[in-house]
Motif scaffolding. Structure first.
Motif, PDB file in Angstrom:
ATOM      1  N   ARG A  99       1.244  -1.466  -0.066  1.00 50.19           N
ATOM      2  CA  ARG A  99      -0.154  -0.303   0.100  1.00 50.19           C
ATOM      3  C   ARG A  99       0.773   1.196  -0.096  1.00 50.19           C
ATOM      4  N   GLN A 100       2.235   1.273   0.207  1.00 50.39           N
ATOM      5  CA  GLN A 100       3.368   2.669   0.931  1.00 50.39           C
ATOM      6  C   GLN A 100       3.324   2.578  -1.125  1.00 50.39           C
ATOM      7  N   HIS A 101       3.543   3.416  -0.785  1.00 56.72           N
ATOM      8  CA  HIS A 101       4.698   3.847  -2.779  1.00 56.72           C
ATOM      9  C   HIS A 101       3.498   4.516  -4.058  1.00 56.72           C
ATOM     10  N   LEU A 102       2.161   4.649  -3.081  1.00 56.65           N
ATOM     11  CA  LEU A 102       1.234   4.831  -4.059  1.00 56.65           C
ATOM     12  C   LEU A 102       1.728   6.197  -4.873  1.00 56.65           C
ATOM     13  N   THR A 103       2.878   6.076  -5.382  1.00 60.97           N
ATOM     14  CA  THR A 103       3.207   8.048  -5.923  1.00 60.97           C
ATOM     15  C   THR A 103       3.010   7.549  -7.880  1.00 60.97           C
ATOM     16  N   ASN A 104       3.386   9.048  -8.594  1.00 56.64           N
ATOM     17  CA  ASN A 104       3.313   8.360 -10.006  1.00 56.64           C
ATOM     18  C   ASN A 104       3.821  10.181 -10.596  1.00 56.64           C
ATOM     19  N   TYR A 105       5.029  10.067 -11.176  1.00 56.57           N
ATOM     20  CA  TYR A 105       5.219  11.463 -11.524  1.00 56.57           C
ATOM     21  C   TYR A 105       5.722  11.485 -13.246  1.00 56.57           C
ATOM     22  N   HIS A 106       5.094  10.461 -13.370  1.00 56.81           N
ATOM     23  CA  HIS A 106       5.246  10.463 -15.225  1.00 56.81           C
ATOM     24  C   HIS A 106       3.995   9.746 -15.274  1.00 56.81           C
ATOM     25  N   SER A 107       3.502  10.962 -15.721  1.00 56.19           N
ATOM     26  CA  SER A 107       1.981  10.199 -16.582  1.00 56.19           C
ATOM     27  C   SER A 107       1.596  11.771 -17.662  1.00 56.19           C
ATOM     28  N   HIS A 108       0.834  11.155 -18.096  1.00 50.20           N
ATOM     29  CA  HIS A 108      -0.018  12.082 -19.983  1.00 50.20           C
ATOM     30  C   HIS A 108      -1.745  11.881 -20.264  1.00 50.20           C
ATOM     31  N   CYS A 109      -1.852  13.409 -20.252  1.00 53.85           N
ATOM     32  CA  CYS A 109      -3.207  13.516 -20.715  1.00 53.85           C
ATOM     33  C   CYS A 109      -4.210  13.978 -22.182  1.00 53.85           C
ATOM     34  N   ASN A 110      -4.979  14.213 -21.853  1.00 54.14           N
ATOM     35  CA  ASN A 110      -5.454  14.313 -23.752  1.00 54.14           C
ATOM     36  C   ASN A 110      -4.496  15.736 -23.925  1.00 54.14           C
ATOM     37  N   PHE A 111      -4.571  16.801 -23.004  1.00 55.05           N
ATOM     38  CA  PHE A 111      -3.485  17.746 -23.426  1.00 55.05           C
ATOM     39  C   PHE A 111      -2.416  16.991 -24.044  1.00 55.05           C
ATOM     40  N   CYS A 112      -1.531  15.976 -24.607  1.00 55.70           N
ATOM     41  CA  CYS A 112      -0.691  15.553 -25.288  1.00 55.70           C
ATOM     42  C   CYS A 112      -1.548  14.316 -25.566  1.00 55.70           C
ATOM     43  N   ASP A 113      -0.675  12.878 -25.737  1.00 54.18           N
ATOM     44  CA  ASP A 113      -0.410  11.477 -25.984  1.00 54.18           C
ATOM     45  C   ASP A 113      -1.476  10.725 -25.237  1.00 54.18           C
ATOM     46  N   GLY A 114      -1.639  11.440 -24.077  1.00 50.64           N
ATOM     47  CA  GLY A 114      -2.694  10.759 -22.864  1.00 50.64           C
ATOM     48  C   GLY A 114      -3.857  10.773 -23.158  1.00 50.64           C
TER      49      GLY A 114
ATOM     50  N   ILE B 121      13.291   4.513 -13.053  1.00 50.06           N
ATOM     51  CA  ILE B 121      12.516   3.557 -13.695  1.00 50.06           C
ATOM     52  C   ILE B 121      11.233   3.117 -13.974  1.00 50.06           C
ATOM     53  N   ASN B 122      10.999   3.046 -15.635  1.00 46.59           N
ATOM     54  CA  ASN B 122      10.543   3.647 -16.127  1.00 46.59           C
ATOM     55  C   ASN B 122       9.173   1.866 -16.361  1.00 46.59           C
ATOM     56  N   THR B 123       8.498   1.604 -16.291  1.00 44.00           N
ATOM     57  CA  THR B 123       7.532   0.554 -15.748  1.00 44.00           C
ATOM     58  C   THR B 123       5.963   0.907 -17.383  1.00 44.00           C
ATOM     59  N   LYS B 124       6.325   1.225 -18.226  1.00 49.43           N
ATOM     60  CA  LYS B 124       4.948   1.416 -19.167  1.00 49.43           C
ATOM     61  C   LYS B 124       5.467  -0.204 -19.868  1.00 49.43           C
ATOM     62  N   ALA B 125       6.898  -0.525 -19.970  1.00 50.77           N
ATOM     63  CA  ALA B 125       5.979  -1.916 -20.661  1.00 50.77           C
ATOM     64  C   ALA B 125       6.584  -2.815 -19.781  1.00 50.77           C
ATOM     65  N   TYR B 126       6.464  -2.625 -18.931  1.00 47.06           N
ATOM     66  CA  TYR B 126       6.064  -3.934 -18.403  1.00 47.06           C
ATOM     67  C   TYR B 126       5.278  -4.831 -18.812  1.00 47.06           C
ATOM     68  N   LEU B 127       3.726  -4.188 -18.610  1.00 50.31           N
ATOM     69  CA  LEU B 127       3.197  -5.511 -18.358  1.00 50.31           C
ATOM     70  C   LEU B 127       2.130  -6.360 -20.037  1.00 50.31           C
TER      71      LEU B 127
ATOM     72  N   VAL C 210      16.775   6.719  -7.645  1.00 46.00           N
ATOM     73  CA  VAL C 210      15.861   6.492  -8.593  1.00 46.00           C
ATOM     74  C   VAL C 210      14.519   6.793  -7.763  1.00 46.00           C
ATOM     75  N   VAL C 211      13.345   6.811  -9.337  1.00 42.05           N
ATOM     76  CA  VAL C 211      11.941   7.598  -8.825  1.00 42.05           C
ATOM     77  C   VAL C 211      10.908   6.383  -9.892  1.00 42.05           C
ATOM     78  N   VAL C 212      10.210   5.669  -9.257  1.00 40.81           N
ATOM     79  CA  VAL C 212       9.548   4.552 -10.310  1.00 40.81           C
ATOM     80  C   VAL C 212       7.988   4.856 -10.542  1.00 40.81           C
ATOM     81  N   ASN C 213       7.849   4.759 -11.443  1.00 40.34           N
ATOM     82  CA  ASN C 213       7.287   5.808 -12.673  1.00 40.34           C
ATOM     83  C   ASN C 213       6.763   4.904 -13.574  1.00 40.34           C
TER      84      ASN C 213
END
Ligand SMILES: [Zn+2]
Ligand SMILES: [Zn+2]
Length: 282
Positions: A2-17, A209-215, A237-240
């Motif tokens: 439950r800890q480390h519930l953070t994320n600082y790399h995130s997109h949205c429809n202002f770009c390609d999110g 440490i970018n986890t976007k392609a993990y799944l 390191v920051v995990v995003n």
């Protein structure tokens, strides 16, 4: 976890999110996140215009909207306004006057393009078919000089500074591995990556440490084979998740903590009350 519930790399429809900014924030609150950062892709030079990035004339709206959400959800979550800023060259980079003048809480330094000549750039973060065509066109189908140019561009960005952390430090490995599944264990590749992380450590920078392609691919950026070196060099390191969809804001992050800890990285960086602090993984 439950800890480390953070994320600082995130997109949205202002770009390609793929959703409005607020949907990501609501998802973060619903998932119990303590802090969350929005980081649309920065505007690009006019000769790179095909891409879904933040338009120059929408930057003010983007920052205003993020600041409004920060107020609206103040009691529920710590929100931060960031931007993923492309390093193209020493003029268009996180350190330049324009990006430094923006009212942002933090900046991400990123390389998605390798500059070729005066007004041309190769996208190294594109689909593999397109990547292969451009590799043929710009590098005579030779992957090694392209990979070296990528890490050299990132080192120039690191030297210039002006950002909080290096995004997806070896993102080129995704396409490079499709081209040659053994590329990351070759001597020259390992030497280049060693030189790169040593330089980052010397310059005192933090990496993502970018986890976007993990799944989808089972990969982290940087590749897990470099975790031990990062730990030995003491690079923070920051995990995003680099989320482009609201349901993926935590995708691959929990798995990543286990692998980092096993490789000897005992702590991660998180934002708390506006400051980066080190938090033990376990
Ligand atoms: Zn994106
Ligand atoms: Zn990126």
């Amino acid at each position: 976890m439950r800890q480390h519930l953070t994320n600082y790399h995130s997109h949205c429809n202002f770009c390609d999110g793929r959703a409005p900014m607020e949907d990501f924030v609501v998802s973060a609150i619903g998932s119990g996140f303590s802090s969350y950062g929005i980081s649309s892709h920065s505007p690009l030079p006019d000769y790179i215009e095909l891409y879904s990035v933040l338009r120059g004339d929408r930057v003010d709206d983007y920052i205003a909207q993020a600041n409004e959400l920060k107020e609206k959800y103040r009691d529920k979550i710590e929100l931060y306004t960031g931007m993923e800023i492309d390093y193209i060259d020493d003029t268009h980079c996180p350190a330049n006057e324009y990006f430094q003048s923006l009212d942002l809480d933090y900046r991400i330094g990123s390389v998605h393009f390798i500059k070729i000549g005066e007004r041309e750039a190769m996208d190294v973060d594109t689909n593999f078919a397109h990547f292969s065509r451009m590799l043929q066109c710009y590098y005579g189908d030779d992957i090694r000089p392209l990979v070296c140019d990528y890490f050299d561009a990132k080192m120039r960005m690191v030297a210039r500074g002006g950002f909080d952390f290096v995004a997806h430090p070896d993102k080129i490995s995704l396409n490079a591995l499709r081209r040659d599944p053994h590329i990351t264990v070759q001597r020259w590749y390992q030497d280049k990556v060693q030189q790169y992380f040593r330089f980052i450590a010397e310059q005192g920078r933090m990496v993502e440490i970018n986890t976007k392609a993990y799944l989808t691919e089972g990969l982290f950026f940087p590749n897990r084979q470099h975790f031990k070196l990062i730990g030995e060099l003491g690079i923070p390191v920051v995990v995003n998740s680099d989320a482009h969809h609201p349901h993926l804001i935590n995708a691959g992050r929990e798995e990543c903590f286990g692998e980092l800890a096993a490789a000897g990285v005992g702590a991660v960086m998180e934002l708390a009350s506006g400051k980066w602090i080190e938090v033990a993984i376990y």
